[in-house]
Design an enzyme around this catalytic site. Structure first.
Site, mmCIF file in Angstrom:
data_model
loop_
_atom_site.group_PDB
_atom_site.id
_atom_site.type_symbol
_atom_site.label_atom_id
_atom_site.label_comp_id
_atom_site.label_asym_id
_atom_site.label_seq_id
_atom_site.Cartn_x
_atom_site.Cartn_y
_atom_site.Cartn_z
ATOM 1 N N GLU A 220 0.840 -1.205 0.000
ATOM 2 C CA GLU A 220 0.000 0.000 0.000
ATOM 3 C C GLU A 220 0.875 1.256 0.000
ATOM 4 O OE1 GLU A 220 -2.137 1.752 -1.276
ATOM 5 O OE2 GLU A 220 -3.811 0.572 -0.495
ATOM 6 N N ASP A 295 -6.959 0.072 -3.969
ATOM 7 C CA ASP A 295 -8.047 1.036 -4.162
ATOM 8 C C ASP A 295 -8.635 0.925 -5.572
ATOM 9 O OD1 ASP A 295 -5.950 1.996 -5.616
ATOM 10 O OD2 ASP A 295 -5.721 3.873 -4.511
HETATM 11 O O1 AHR Z 1 0.754 0.639 -3.311
HETATM 12 C C1 AHR Z 1 0.431 0.927 -4.639
HETATM 13 C C2 AHR Z 1 -1.021 1.289 -4.784
HETATM 14 O O2 AHR Z 1 -1.257 2.520 -4.162
HETATM 15 C C3 AHR Z 1 -2.051 0.407 -4.154
HETATM 16 O O3 AHR Z 1 -2.291 -0.785 -4.828
HETATM 17 C C4 AHR Z 1 -3.245 1.298 -4.211
HETATM 18 O O4 AHR Z 1 -4.211 0.976 -3.243
HETATM 19 C C5 AHR Z 1 -2.660 2.677 -3.998
HETATM 20 O O5 AHR Z 1 -3.099 3.572 -4.986
#
Ligand code: AHR
Length: 499
Positions: A220, A295
């Site tokens: 994340e 996300d």
């Molecule tokens: O960590 C990279 C990305 O960042 C994740 O997959 C996403 O949830 C966020 O936009």
């Protein structure tokens, strides 16, 4: 002597019979999710591997292995999907915990472009392969496509312990966020660092040695090739056609490993402490993503053949045995084109086969690809606009690219996909252009000539609609995706070029 030979044979037989999840179970780290459209991952598994839905009548069918522990019954798919298009609607969880994957819902980063706002589903025939000589299909995931389960059972949460692996196509990737498989947020959002732990595959992170793609951990707000946000020179490019990626984590520590799924063992790219900055302790939520970020960042691309998530931190020895099992499954490439041969180097024109329009040919007006009525007595300009040279697919040599024979355009101009439309553009030499300009002929949907599907969006076919050409997805959200007349509108016969 005889007895030891016998026991050796028995061990060998057991190893051959065991699936990856049997090996994880023997290691004390059982699978809590097991996904594959190509084969059973438990030796005793004989239920459905995945579900497909066809475009002609919206009916669904489940595809199971040929026998317990075996390869998927691709012939059942081929017969169900004959003369139409099919999408993968569900990838079943073989672990018995019900952690099935279905199309990913909208997230805070992106909504999908399916009519319901979810992400697109993958074409059922986008990634044909063989395993030990038996045909099977992987999951070819273009940008905008993804799968997810937000209400899982047995997947690690909080600072929990888990392992996972996946087999990908080392030649299908990009540098966008995020082609992932693993643990993610249950609300399709980004609540902060440490809320996910998924395998990332591509060139989007800091990466490692060579030119990639690399395996990373999407923890994340960061794609980690090691325990910092910097390049990890110990992480090798996994560009073999089939690539095994391995990730595992436990309180305070984690590891990344990988190798060639067709031969050899795994190399450890990183093993050590959790990164600083909110990643220790982890705050895992236990959803499962495939092809998208936490996300629903859905601009990544890649191909998934099989993968599992485990309870507990698998030992290197268990993972090595799983890698040996993957190698023994003998993943290999097979034809991705079908139907009549289209000769590279030939000069062709392509005629529509829909009853309305059999005097119309694929042409272009100022770079927008369309159909126009063309005859041998049309103007030279129109005949040139309706003429194409067949070249080897710019991104995949099995497929083709269509180079314009219109002298008013640059000599290196090709038909290319662009947001659903088809344009004639000059080749800028980029990976993106090459992929957008590669189309794979297949048995015609209506039995006449050929259908041409986009290499990097295999659910999308050349289709004329109101005399404009699109890369259309049967039953998608645009007017040009309409199911009515799809088969006829997406089938074209070839003749010698007008010019
Ligand atoms: O960590 C990279 C990305 O960042 C994740 O997959 C996403 O949830 C966020 O936009």
């Amino acid at each position: 002597m005889f007895r030891s030979l016998l026991s050796l044979c028995l061990v060998a037989a057991t190893l051959v019979a065991a699936g990856p999840c049997d090996l994880y179970a023997s290691g004390g780290t059982p699978c809590v999710a097991a996904h594959s459209t190509t084969r059973a991952l438990f030796s005793a598994y004989s239920k459905s591997l995945y579900q497909i839905k066809r475009g002609s009548d919206g009916k669904t069918a489940n595809i199971a292995p040929l026998s317990a522990g075996g390869v998927a019954n691709a012939a059942a798919q081929d017969s169900f999907c004959a003369s139409t298009t099919c999408l993968i609607t569900t990838i079943y969880d073989q672990s018995g915990r019900g952690n099935h994957l279905t199309k990913a819902p909208p997230g805070t980063a992106n909504s999908g472009t399916d009519p319901d706002g979810f992400d697109n589903l993958a074409a059922a025939d986008g990634a044909p392969v063989t395993l030990n000589g038996h045909k099977a299909y992987g999951v070819f995931i273009p940008p905008g496509t993804g799968y997810r389960n937000d209400a899982t059972n047995g997947i690690a949460t909080g600072d929990g312990t888990e392992g996972m692996y996946a087999v990908f196509d080392g030649g299908h990737f990009n540098n966008k966020c995020c082609f992932d498989y693993g643990n993610a947020e249950v609300k399709n959002n980004d609540p902060g660092n440490g809320h996910m732990e998924a395998i990332y595959f591509g060139t989007g992170g800091p990466g490692g040695a060579g030119t990639g793609p690399w395996v990373g951990a999407d923890l994340e707000n960061g794609l980690f090739p090691g325990n910092t946000r910097s390049k990890n020179n110990n992480s090798a490019s996994l560009s073999s056609r089939f690539a095994t990626a391995v990730l595992k984590g436990k309180p305070g520590a984690w590891a990344l490993r990988g190798g060639n799924s067709a031969s050899g063992g795994l190399k450890t790219f990183f093993s050590g402490a959790r990164p600083a900055g909110g990643y220790n302790p982890m705050k895992l939520e236990g959803a499962i993503v495939l092809g998208v970020g936490g996300d629903n960042s859905n601009r990544g691309q890649g191909t998934f053949y099989e993968g599992v998530m485990t309870a507990g931190f698998p030992s290197d020895a268990t993972e090595n045995a799983v890698q040996a099992n993957i190698v023994a499954a003998k993943y290999a490439t097979t034809a991705i084109v079908s139907g009549p041969v289209v000769n590279v180097g030939s000069h062709i024109s392509l005629r529509a086969t829909t009853a309305c329009c059999t005097n119309r040919f694929i042409s272009h007006t100022a770079g927008t690809v369309n159909t126009q009525v063309v005859t041998s007595s049309s103007s030279a300009a129109l005949r040139q606009a309706a003429s194409w040279t067949v070249v080897k697919g710019l991104a995949n040599g099995q497929c083709i690219s269509l180079q314009s024979r219109d002298p008013s355009f640059a000599a290196n101009s090709f038909i290319r996909f662009s947001s659903g439309k088809l344009l004639v553009n000059a080749n800028d030499g980029s990976k993106q252009f090459k992929e957008d300009a590669t189309f794979c002929p297949r048995i015609p949907l209506n039995g006449k000539g050929h259908s041409y599907r986009s290499w990097n969006h295999p659910a999308r076919y050349f289709r004329h609609f109101n005399a404009v050409m699109y890369a259309a997805s049967n039953g998608g959200r645009n007017d040009f995706d309409a199911t009515k007349l799809f088969n006829d509108d997406a089938s074209f016969t070839i003749s010698n070029a007008f010019a």
